[in-house]
Design an enzyme around this catalytic site. Structure first.
Site, short mmCIF file in Angstrom:
data_model
loop_
_atom_site.label_atom_id
_atom_site.label_comp_id
_atom_site.label_asym_id
_atom_site.label_seq_id
_atom_site.Cartn_x
_atom_site.Cartn_y
_atom_site.Cartn_z
N ASN A 9 0.88 -1.17 0.00
CA ASN A 9 0.00 0.00 0.00
C ASN A 9 0.91 1.22 0.00
O ASN A 9 1.50 1.56 1.02
CB ASN A 9 -0.89 -0.04 1.25
CG ASN A 9 -1.65 1.26 1.45
OD1 ASN A 9 -1.76 2.08 0.52
ND2 ASN A 9 -2.17 1.47 2.64
N TRP A 10 1.02 1.85 -1.16
CA TRP A 10 1.99 2.94 -1.29
C TRP A 10 1.47 4.28 -0.77
O TRP A 10 2.21 5.27 -0.78
CB TRP A 10 2.44 3.07 -2.76
CG TRP A 10 3.29 1.92 -3.19
CD1 TRP A 10 3.77 0.91 -2.40
CD2 TRP A 10 3.77 1.65 -4.52
NE1 TRP A 10 4.52 0.03 -3.15
CE2 TRP A 10 4.54 0.46 -4.45
CE3 TRP A 10 3.62 2.28 -5.76
CZ2 TRP A 10 5.15 -0.09 -5.57
CZ3 TRP A 10 4.23 1.74 -6.87
CH2 TRP A 10 4.99 0.56 -6.77
N LYS A 11 0.21 4.30 -0.37
CA LYS A 11 -0.35 5.52 0.22
C LYS A 11 -0.07 6.72 -0.70
O LYS A 11 -0.15 6.58 -1.91
CB LYS A 11 0.20 5.72 1.64
CG LYS A 11 0.01 4.46 2.49
CD LYS A 11 0.25 4.68 3.95
CE LYS A 11 0.01 3.37 4.69
NZ LYS A 11 0.06 3.52 6.14
N HIS A 94 -9.47 1.27 4.67
CA HIS A 94 -8.19 1.49 5.37
C HIS A 94 -8.42 2.51 6.48
O HIS A 94 -9.17 3.47 6.32
CB HIS A 94 -7.12 1.99 4.38
CG HIS A 94 -5.77 2.01 5.01
ND1 HIS A 94 -5.37 3.01 5.86
CD2 HIS A 94 -4.74 1.13 4.94
CE1 HIS A 94 -4.14 2.74 6.29
NE2 HIS A 94 -3.73 1.61 5.74
N GLU A 96 -6.80 4.92 7.52
CA GLU A 96 -6.54 6.33 7.19
C GLU A 96 -7.74 6.94 6.45
O GLU A 96 -8.04 8.12 6.63
CB GLU A 96 -5.24 6.44 6.38
CG GLU A 96 -4.03 6.28 7.31
CD GLU A 96 -2.78 5.72 6.66
OE1 GLU A 96 -2.67 5.71 5.42
OE2 GLU A 96 -1.89 5.26 7.41
N GLU A 166 -5.57 -4.75 10.51
CA GLU A 166 -4.52 -3.76 10.76
C GLU A 166 -4.83 -2.95 12.01
O GLU A 166 -5.60 -1.99 11.96
CB GLU A 166 -4.44 -2.79 9.58
CG GLU A 166 -4.12 -3.42 8.25
CD GLU A 166 -3.53 -2.39 7.29
OE1 GLU A 166 -2.40 -2.58 6.86
OE2 GLU A 166 -4.21 -1.37 7.02
N GLY A 172 2.40 2.39 10.75
CA GLY A 172 3.38 3.46 10.59
C GLY A 172 4.05 3.87 11.87
O GLY A 172 4.72 4.90 11.93
N SER A 212 3.20 -1.99 10.47
CA SER A 212 4.65 -2.06 10.72
C SER A 212 5.25 -3.43 10.38
O SER A 212 6.15 -3.90 11.07
CB SER A 212 4.97 -1.67 12.17
OG SER A 212 4.66 -0.30 12.36
N GLY A 233 2.75 -0.95 4.29
CA GLY A 233 2.95 0.43 3.88
C GLY A 233 4.42 0.73 3.68
O GLY A 233 5.02 0.42 2.65
N GLY A 234 5.04 1.28 4.71
CA GLY A 234 6.41 1.77 4.63
C GLY A 234 7.40 0.80 3.99
O GLY A 234 8.18 1.18 3.11
P1 PGA Z 1 2.78 0.37 7.61
O1 PGA Z 1 1.33 0.61 6.97
O2 PGA Z 1 3.28 -0.93 7.06
O3 PGA Z 1 3.60 1.55 7.16
O4 PGA Z 1 2.60 0.29 9.09
C1 PGA Z 1 0.44 -0.45 6.80
C2 PGA Z 1 -0.83 0.04 6.17
O5 PGA Z 1 -1.26 1.15 6.48
O6 PGA Z 1 -1.44 -0.66 5.35
#
Ligand code: PGA
Length: 256
Positions: A9-11, A94, A96, A166, A172, A212, A233-234
């Site tokens: 997930n590149w956000k 998600h 966010e 999640e 994050g 994470s 994500g990251g």
């Molecule tokens: P993260 O994000 O791996 O940076 O914690 C995961 C996500 O939001 O899908």
């Protein structure tokens, strides 16, 4: 056997050029790691370029959200029909989008149904806040999110849906759940799905962990019986790290 699925997930990271550069840097390695499903979810504007760069491969593309209406006066939004032919997966719910765009459980359900109608595969994300976690209410809270998300979705659609658990406090933050904790919650999600659709359907559903995840803790998650992959994500933004995540998933599931 459930095929592991690792989704990046590149956000709001990577321009179309950067996204294509990532694909070019990873494609050859990812193609050798076919025992797991690999998905990249770039920002909308990069979807056409990434899709073109991955054409003819089995590496899938996903979007990060979708609206439920066919079209209309919804400034900034993207309709499911606009993603047809462009993506295989779409992340829905998600945390966010729940936090910053006011996406509710009811909207998650509408988005999932609209996506399915257009042949898109939802990755339905659920997860609890730190407060809920510390109060010991995670299973009940996440269970309600699952029941709401799947309301009115027939069993015949289940094979096209992935769930991502999640915990919000792990996204994050560098603070992940332990493999055992995540496995327990994901097991409880599977039990709820079994109650809704029967054990056989629940056993076939793929449920990811997210929050994470990085190469250093991937094996811990992927060696758990209920965890079928990761939404990352990251650690999905760097080519080497994403390749490592897929490789570790395959090894941990004994598929290499
Ligand atoms: P993260 O994000 O791996 O940076 O914690 C995961 C996500 O939001 O899908």
């Amino acid at each position: 056997m459930r095929t592991p699925i690792i989704a990046g997930n590149w956000k709001m990271y990577k321009t179309p050029q950067e996204a294509v550069a990532f694909v070019q840097a990873t494609k050859a390695d990812l193609l050798k790691l076919a025992a797991a499903e690999r998905v990249v979810c770039p920002p909308y504007v990069a979807l056409p370029a990434v899709k073109a760069a991955l054409d003819g491969t089995d590496i899938a593309v996903g979007a990060q959200d979708v609206h439920w209406e066919e079209e209309g006066a919804f400034t900034s939004q993207v309709a499911p029909g606009m993603l047809e032919g462009l993506v295989t997966y779409v992340i829905i719910g998600h945390s966010e989008t729940r936090a910053y765009q006011g996406v509710t459980d009811e909207m998650v359900n509408k988005k999932a149904k609209a996506a399915l109608k257009h042949g898109l595969r939802p990755i339905i994300a659920v997860g609890e806040s730190l407060e809920i976690n510390e109060a010991g209410d995670t299973e009940a809270f996440v269970g309600n999110q699952i029941r709401a998300a799947f309301d009115g979705i027939p069993a015949s659609d289940l094979a096209h849906i992935v769930v991502a658990y999640e915990p919000i406090w792990a996204i994050g933050t560098g603070k992940s759940a332990s493999g055992e904790q995540a496995n327990a919650i994901i097991g409880s999600i599977r039990a709820i799905l079994a109650g809704l659709y029967g054990q056989e359907h629940a056993d076939a559903m793929r449920i990811q962990y997210g929050g994470s995840v990085k190469p250093g803790n991937m094996a811990e998650f992927m060696s758990q019986p209920h965890i079928d992959g990761a939404l990352v994500g990251g650690a999905s933004l760097q080519p080497d790290s994403f390749i490592d995540l897929v490789r570790i998933a395959i090894e941990a599931k004994g598929l290499s």
